[in-house]
Design a protein around this motif. Structure first.
Motif, PDB file in Angstrom:
ATOM      1  N   LYS A   8       0.841  -1.206   0.000  1.00 12.92           N
ATOM      2  CA  LYS A   8       0.000   0.000   0.000  1.00 12.92           C
ATOM      3  C   LYS A   8       0.873   1.252   0.000  1.00 12.92           C
ATOM      4  CE  LYS A   8      -4.056  -1.812   2.460  1.00 12.92           C
ATOM      5  NZ  LYS A   8      -4.811  -1.700   3.728  1.00 12.92           N
ATOM      6  N   ARG A   9       1.912   1.243   0.815  1.00 11.11           N
ATOM      7  CA  ARG A   9       2.820   2.402   0.882  1.00 11.11           C
ATOM      8  C   ARG A   9       3.510   2.620  -0.466  1.00 11.11           C
ATOM      9  NH1 ARG A   9       5.416   0.797   4.863  1.00 11.11           N
ATOM     10  NH2 ARG A   9       4.076   1.709   6.434  1.00 11.11           N
ATOM     11  N   GLU A  10       3.928   1.543  -1.100  1.00  9.68           N
ATOM     12  CA  GLU A  10       4.571   1.655  -2.412  1.00  9.68           C
ATOM     13  C   GLU A  10       3.602   2.251  -3.442  1.00  9.68           C
ATOM     14  OE1 GLU A  10       7.995   0.761  -3.339  1.00  9.68           O
ATOM     15  OE2 GLU A  10       7.936   1.169  -1.190  1.00  9.68           O
ATOM     16  N   ILE A  11       2.330   1.907  -3.333  1.00 13.17           N
ATOM     17  CA  ILE A  11       1.320   2.459  -4.241  1.00 13.17           C
ATOM     18  C   ILE A  11       1.126   3.948  -3.959  1.00 13.17           C
ATOM     19  CG2 ILE A  11      -1.141   2.418  -4.844  1.00 13.17           C
ATOM     20  CD1 ILE A  11      -0.979  -0.685  -4.376  1.00 13.17           C
ATOM     21  N   VAL A  12       0.993   4.307  -2.693  1.00 12.98           N
ATOM     22  CA  VAL A  12       0.811   5.710  -2.315  1.00 12.98           C
ATOM     23  C   VAL A  12       2.017   6.550  -2.733  1.00 12.98           C
ATOM     24  CG1 VAL A  12       0.636   7.284  -0.337  1.00 12.98           C
ATOM     25  CG2 VAL A  12      -0.854   5.285  -0.468  1.00 12.98           C
ATOM     26  N   LEU A  13       3.203   5.978  -2.614  1.00 13.81           N
ATOM     27  CA  LEU A  13       4.422   6.690  -3.010  1.00 13.81           C
ATOM     28  C   LEU A  13       4.621   6.704  -4.532  1.00 13.81           C
ATOM     29  CD1 LEU A  13       6.872   5.364  -0.266  1.00 13.81           C
ATOM     30  CD2 LEU A  13       5.895   7.671  -0.449  1.00 13.81           C
ATOM     31  N   ASN A  14       3.703   6.061  -5.228  1.00 13.25           N
ATOM     32  CA  ASN A  14       3.731   5.987  -6.686  1.00 13.25           C
ATOM     33  C   ASN A  14       4.905   5.152  -7.219  1.00 13.25           C
ATOM     34  OD1 ASN A  14       2.117   6.590  -8.883  1.00 13.25           O
ATOM     35  ND2 ASN A  14       3.372   8.325  -9.491  1.00 13.25           N
ATOM     36  N   ASN A  15       5.448   4.288  -6.372  1.00 14.13           N
ATOM     37  CA  ASN A  15       6.466   3.348  -6.832  1.00 14.13           C
ATOM     38  C   ASN A  15       5.829   2.207  -7.622  1.00 14.13           C
ATOM     39  OD1 ASN A  15       8.527   4.847  -5.674  1.00 14.13           O
ATOM     40  ND2 ASN A  15       8.380   3.756  -3.733  1.00 14.13           N
ATOM     41  N   ILE A  58      -9.721   4.567  -4.522  1.00 16.27           N
ATOM     42  CA  ILE A  58      -9.087   3.578  -3.645  1.00 16.27           C
ATOM     43  C   ILE A  58      -7.701   4.057  -3.245  1.00 16.27           C
ATOM     44  CG2 ILE A  58      -8.118   1.242  -3.547  1.00 16.27           C
ATOM     45  CD1 ILE A  58     -10.575   0.330  -5.181  1.00 16.27           C
ATOM     46  N   VAL A  59      -6.943   4.564  -4.208  1.00 18.33           N
ATOM     47  CA  VAL A  59      -5.591   5.070  -3.914  1.00 18.33           C
ATOM     48  C   VAL A  59      -5.671   6.273  -2.981  1.00 18.33           C
ATOM     49  CG1 VAL A  59      -3.485   6.040  -4.913  1.00 18.33           C
ATOM     50  CG2 VAL A  59      -4.653   4.143  -6.059  1.00 18.33           C
ATOM     51  N   LEU A  87      -6.226   5.046   0.479  1.00 22.12           N
ATOM     52  CA  LEU A  87      -4.979   4.527   1.041  1.00 22.12           C
ATOM     53  C   LEU A  87      -4.120   5.674   1.561  1.00 22.12           C
ATOM     54  CD1 LEU A  87      -3.873   1.873  -1.617  1.00 22.12           C
ATOM     55  CD2 LEU A  87      -4.977   1.453   0.581  1.00 22.12           C
ATOM     56  N   LYS A  88      -4.008   6.717   0.758  1.00 25.55           N
ATOM     57  CA  LYS A  88      -3.204   7.873   1.138  1.00 25.55           C
ATOM     58  C   LYS A  88      -3.760   8.526   2.394  1.00 25.55           C
ATOM     59  CE  LYS A  88      -0.976  11.890  -0.894  1.00 25.55           C
ATOM     60  NZ  LYS A  88      -0.760  12.644  -2.132  1.00 25.55           N
ATOM     61  N   GLN A  89      -5.075   8.692   2.453  1.00 27.64           N
ATOM     62  CA  GLN A  89      -5.697   9.309   3.627  1.00 27.64           C
ATOM     63  C   GLN A  89      -5.473   8.463   4.875  1.00 27.64           C
ATOM     64  OE1 GLN A  89      -7.127  12.476   3.610  1.00 27.64           O
ATOM     65  NE2 GLN A  89      -6.876  12.144   5.792  1.00 27.64           N
ATOM     66  N   ALA A  90      -5.500   7.158   4.726  1.00 26.06           N
ATOM     67  CA  ALA A  90      -5.254   6.275   5.873  1.00 26.06           C
ATOM     68  C   ALA A  90      -3.836   6.458   6.403  1.00 26.06           C
ATOM     69  CB  ALA A  90      -5.493   4.815   5.475  1.00 26.06           C
ATOM     70  N   PHE A  91      -2.861   6.594   5.503  1.00 29.54           N
ATOM     71  CA  PHE A  91      -1.485   6.845   5.943  1.00 29.54           C
ATOM     72  C   PHE A  91      -1.370   8.211   6.608  1.00 29.54           C
ATOM     73  CE2 PHE A  91      -0.214   3.421   2.997  1.00 29.54           C
ATOM     74  CZ  PHE A  91       0.605   2.702   3.849  1.00 29.54           C
TER      75      PHE A  91
END
Length: 116
Positions: free
Chosen positions: A18-25, A78-79, A82-86
């Protein structure tokens, strides 16, 4: 990736992806590493990675494509969730740490704004 003993490994892998997705990796509709590749990368059992991937599929974060592997969702909502949750997690962590050293919420926010 370093795992901690406080949480199940597959859940830590879920958070990592999830973090990798939020970081756009891992970009929308990009293929993520196969179960086997991720298991080798993280030095874990492939079944652990599969369990993490199943959890991500269940929450529509990644999409399985029969023989082609797993792909990141293209659903921006969805993304964004995820970002808001972080963001919420990091804010709560910061406020809890400030409270632990005797700084209340208003003072902690003031510190973020450059106050002393």
């Amino acid at each position: 990736m370093q795992f901690n003993n406080k949480e199940l490994i597959y859940l830590q892998i879920v958070e990592y992806i999830k973090r990798e997705i939020v970081l756009n990796n891992y970009k929308p509709m990009a293929k993520i590493p196969s179960v086997r590749e991720m298991a080798i990368k993280l030095c874990v059992n492939p079944n652990t990675v599969l369990k993490a991937y199943d959890e991500l599929v269940k929450n529509f974060v990644i999409i399985p494509k029969s023989t082609n592997g797993y792909f990141v969702t293209e659903d921006k909502m969805i993304v964004d969730k995820l970002k808001q949750a972080f963001i919420n997690e990091y804010i709560n962590d910061y406020l809890n740490k400030m409270q632990a050293i005797g700084i209340n919420k208003a003072e902690a926010i003031n510190l973020l704004n450059g106050g002393e």
